[in-house]
Motif scaffolding. Structure first.
Motif, mmCIF file in Angstrom:
data_model
loop_
_atom_site.group_PDB
_atom_site.id
_atom_site.type_symbol
_atom_site.label_atom_id
_atom_site.label_comp_id
_atom_site.label_asym_id
_atom_site.label_seq_id
_atom_site.Cartn_x
_atom_site.Cartn_y
_atom_site.Cartn_z
ATOM 1 N N ALA A 54 0.867 -1.161 0.000
ATOM 2 C CA ALA A 54 0.000 0.000 0.000
ATOM 3 C C ALA A 54 0.907 1.214 0.000
ATOM 4 C CB ALA A 54 -0.886 -0.014 1.231
ATOM 5 N N ILE A 55 0.574 2.171 -0.802
ATOM 6 C CA ILE A 55 1.427 3.333 -0.982
ATOM 7 C C ILE A 55 0.608 4.586 -0.707
ATOM 8 C CG2 ILE A 55 2.892 4.578 -2.595
ATOM 9 C CD1 ILE A 55 2.780 1.849 -4.209
ATOM 10 N N ALA A 56 1.185 5.511 0.016
ATOM 11 C CA ALA A 56 0.478 6.752 0.279
ATOM 12 C C ALA A 56 1.475 7.896 0.314
ATOM 13 C CB ALA A 56 -0.246 6.643 1.612
ATOM 14 N N SER A 57 1.054 9.054 -0.127
ATOM 15 C CA SER A 57 1.922 10.238 -0.102
ATOM 16 C C SER A 57 1.222 11.377 0.601
ATOM 17 C CB SER A 57 2.265 10.684 -1.520
ATOM 18 O OG SER A 57 3.126 9.777 -2.104
ATOM 19 N N ILE A 58 2.016 12.141 1.308
ATOM 20 C CA ILE A 58 1.514 13.290 2.056
ATOM 21 C C ILE A 58 2.319 14.504 1.629
ATOM 22 C CG2 ILE A 58 1.154 14.234 4.361
ATOM 23 C CD1 ILE A 58 1.579 11.409 5.416
ATOM 24 N N PRO A 59 1.670 15.601 1.256
ATOM 25 C CA PRO A 59 2.446 16.782 0.915
ATOM 26 C C PRO A 59 3.189 17.315 2.145
ATOM 27 C CG PRO A 59 0.097 17.278 0.879
ATOM 28 C CD PRO A 59 0.240 15.817 1.158
ATOM 29 N N ALA A 60 4.376 17.800 1.926
ATOM 30 C CA ALA A 60 5.181 18.334 3.031
ATOM 31 C C ALA A 60 4.607 19.663 3.500
ATOM 32 C CB ALA A 60 6.619 18.504 2.576
ATOM 33 N N GLN A 61 4.645 19.880 4.804
ATOM 34 C CA GLN A 61 4.243 21.150 5.390
ATOM 35 C C GLN A 61 5.287 21.520 6.425
ATOM 36 O OE1 GLN A 61 0.360 20.515 7.016
ATOM 37 N NE2 GLN A 61 -0.596 20.319 5.039
ATOM 38 N N PHE A 110 7.023 -8.001 8.210
ATOM 39 C CA PHE A 110 6.532 -6.916 7.369
ATOM 40 C C PHE A 110 7.639 -5.886 7.290
ATOM 41 C CE2 PHE A 110 5.192 -5.721 11.627
ATOM 42 C CZ PHE A 110 5.415 -4.359 11.696
ATOM 43 N N ILE A 111 7.633 -5.109 6.220
ATOM 44 C CA ILE A 111 8.652 -4.089 6.004
ATOM 45 C C ILE A 111 7.977 -2.734 5.942
ATOM 46 C CG2 ILE A 111 10.427 -3.207 4.424
ATOM 47 C CD1 ILE A 111 10.694 -6.139 3.413
ATOM 48 N N VAL A 112 8.532 -1.778 6.652
ATOM 49 C CA VAL A 112 8.064 -0.394 6.567
ATOM 50 C C VAL A 112 9.088 0.370 5.746
ATOM 51 C CG1 VAL A 112 7.580 1.725 7.841
ATOM 52 C CG2 VAL A 112 6.860 -0.485 8.773
ATOM 53 N N GLU A 113 8.580 1.109 4.755
ATOM 54 C CA GLU A 113 9.430 1.939 3.903
ATOM 55 C C GLU A 113 8.925 3.369 3.960
ATOM 56 O OE1 GLU A 113 10.767 0.899 -0.326
ATOM 57 O OE2 GLU A 113 9.029 2.222 -0.610
ATOM 58 N N THR A 145 11.485 16.776 -0.841
ATOM 59 C CA THR A 145 11.140 18.088 -0.295
ATOM 60 C C THR A 145 9.647 18.367 -0.424
ATOM 61 O OG1 THR A 145 11.748 19.078 -2.406
ATOM 62 C CG2 THR A 145 13.414 19.105 -0.662
ATOM 63 N N ALA A 146 8.942 17.619 -1.277
ATOM 64 C CA ALA A 146 7.527 17.877 -1.510
ATOM 65 C C ALA A 146 6.587 16.893 -0.825
ATOM 66 C CB ALA A 146 7.241 17.849 -3.013
ATOM 67 N N ALA A 147 7.043 15.680 -0.475
ATOM 68 C CA ALA A 147 6.112 14.679 0.045
ATOM 69 C C ALA A 147 6.831 13.620 0.870
ATOM 70 C CB ALA A 147 5.381 14.004 -1.109
ATOM 71 N N VAL A 148 6.026 12.936 1.659
ATOM 72 C CA VAL A 148 6.456 11.749 2.386
ATOM 73 C C VAL A 148 5.623 10.593 1.841
ATOM 74 C CG1 VAL A 148 6.444 10.592 4.632
ATOM 75 C CG2 VAL A 148 7.039 13.025 4.484
ATOM 76 N N THR A 149 6.287 9.505 1.480
ATOM 77 C CA THR A 149 5.568 8.322 1.001
ATOM 78 C C THR A 149 5.808 7.196 1.992
ATOM 79 O OG1 THR A 149 5.853 8.995 -1.295
ATOM 80 C CG2 THR A 149 5.287 6.688 -0.901
ATOM 81 N N VAL A 150 4.726 6.552 2.405
ATOM 82 C CA VAL A 150 4.775 5.456 3.366
ATOM 83 C C VAL A 150 4.326 4.198 2.642
ATOM 84 C CG1 VAL A 150 3.799 4.530 5.495
ATOM 85 C CG2 VAL A 150 4.208 6.996 5.274
ATOM 86 N N ALA A 151 5.088 3.115 2.813
ATOM 87 C CA ALA A 151 4.705 1.833 2.235
ATOM 88 C C ALA A 151 4.954 0.739 3.263
ATOM 89 C CB ALA A 151 5.494 1.552 0.963
ATOM 90 N N VAL A 152 4.079 -0.257 3.281
ATOM 91 C CA VAL A 152 4.255 -1.436 4.124
ATOM 92 C C VAL A 152 4.169 -2.647 3.217
ATOM 93 C CG1 VAL A 152 3.293 -2.820 5.995
ATOM 94 C CG2 VAL A 152 3.367 -0.326 6.201
ATOM 95 N N TYR A 153 5.183 -3.502 3.293
ATOM 96 C CA TYR A 153 5.230 -4.734 2.514
ATOM 97 C C TYR A 153 4.825 -5.895 3.412
ATOM 98 C CZ TYR A 153 8.251 -2.142 -0.737
ATOM 99 O OH TYR A 153 8.771 -1.231 -1.609
ATOM 100 N N ARG A 205 2.491 -4.734 -1.481
ATOM 101 C CA ARG A 205 3.015 -3.435 -1.032
ATOM 102 C C ARG A 205 1.812 -2.498 -0.958
ATOM 103 N NH1 ARG A 205 5.316 1.337 -3.966
ATOM 104 N NH2 ARG A 205 6.709 2.353 -2.498
ATOM 105 N N TYR A 206 1.600 -1.938 0.212
ATOM 106 C CA TYR A 206 0.490 -1.001 0.429
ATOM 107 C C TYR A 206 1.082 0.332 0.844
ATOM 108 C CZ TYR A 206 -1.542 -5.580 1.271
ATOM 109 O OH TYR A 206 -1.893 -6.886 1.168
ATOM 110 N N GLY A 207 0.429 1.411 0.500
ATOM 111 C CA GLY A 207 0.998 2.669 0.939
ATOM 112 C C GLY A 207 0.125 3.867 0.717
ATOM 113 N N ARG A 208 0.715 4.971 1.053
ATOM 114 C CA ARG A 208 0.031 6.246 0.919
ATOM 115 C C ARG A 208 1.049 7.311 0.598
ATOM 116 N NH1 ARG A 208 1.498 9.246 4.602
ATOM 117 N NH2 ARG A 208 0.479 10.462 6.134
#
Length: 156
Positions: free
Chosen positions: A5-12, A91-94, A99-107, A152-155
């Motif tokens: 799973a993959i996910a991205s968050i804009p940087a603030q 499980f793996i955390v990535e 500079t623009a985002a953080v991406t989180v993934a868990v395998y 792989r899951y993420g945001r």
């Protein structure tokens, strides 16, 4: 490639953040920014450890709370719904940071369910809200992989 799973968050900007020019200098060292990965045993007592890993690495990011929450939800799903929760599972955390985002993934280890981020949860449900929470805090969510090699899951 495992499904994730993959996910991205804009940087603030965080009030105690390191100066942007220092972060940009470090992140620009690699072509995709900074990437950290850690493998955890597939047991529930490792979910807080995975959360701490994310929180520590993103201490100066205003999105660290969101990233920590996403790691916890995705790691818990990996343990409860895939081979990661079986004997000797992992499980793996990535975490990837630009500079623009953080991406989180868990395998995960595969052999389990595939996340469905778009489902609405029942109002009175006591379980099953995790992926809805992940989808709510992330700009993008998704997964890739299969049962044989894992997911792989993420945001973002």
């Amino acid at each position: 490639m495992p499904e994730v799973a993959i996910a991205s968050i804009p940087a603030q900007r965080h009030p105690n953040a390191v100066r942007p020019e220092l972060i940009e200098a470090i992140i620009d060292l690699g072509p995709g920014g900074l990437i950290w990965r850690r493998t955890f045993p597939g047991t529930e007592d490792q979910v807080p450890e995975a959360r701490h890993f994310a929180r520590y690495l993103l201490a100066d990011s205003s999105r660290r709370d969101d990233a920590e929450l996403v790691v916890a939800e995705l790691a818990t799903n990996a343990i409860r719904h895939t081979g990661s929760g079986r004997s000797r599972g992992t499980f793996i955390v990535e975490l990837a940071r630009t500079t623009a985002a953080v991406t989180v993934a868990v395998y995960d280890c595969g052999w389990g369910g595939v996340p469905r981020f778009g489902l609405r949860c029942r109002t009175r449900a006591e379980r099953g809200r995790g992926l809805a929470i992940v989808a709510a805090v992330a700009d993008e969510v998704g997964h890739e992989g299969d049962d044989q090699v894992g997911h792989r899951y993420g945001r973002r």
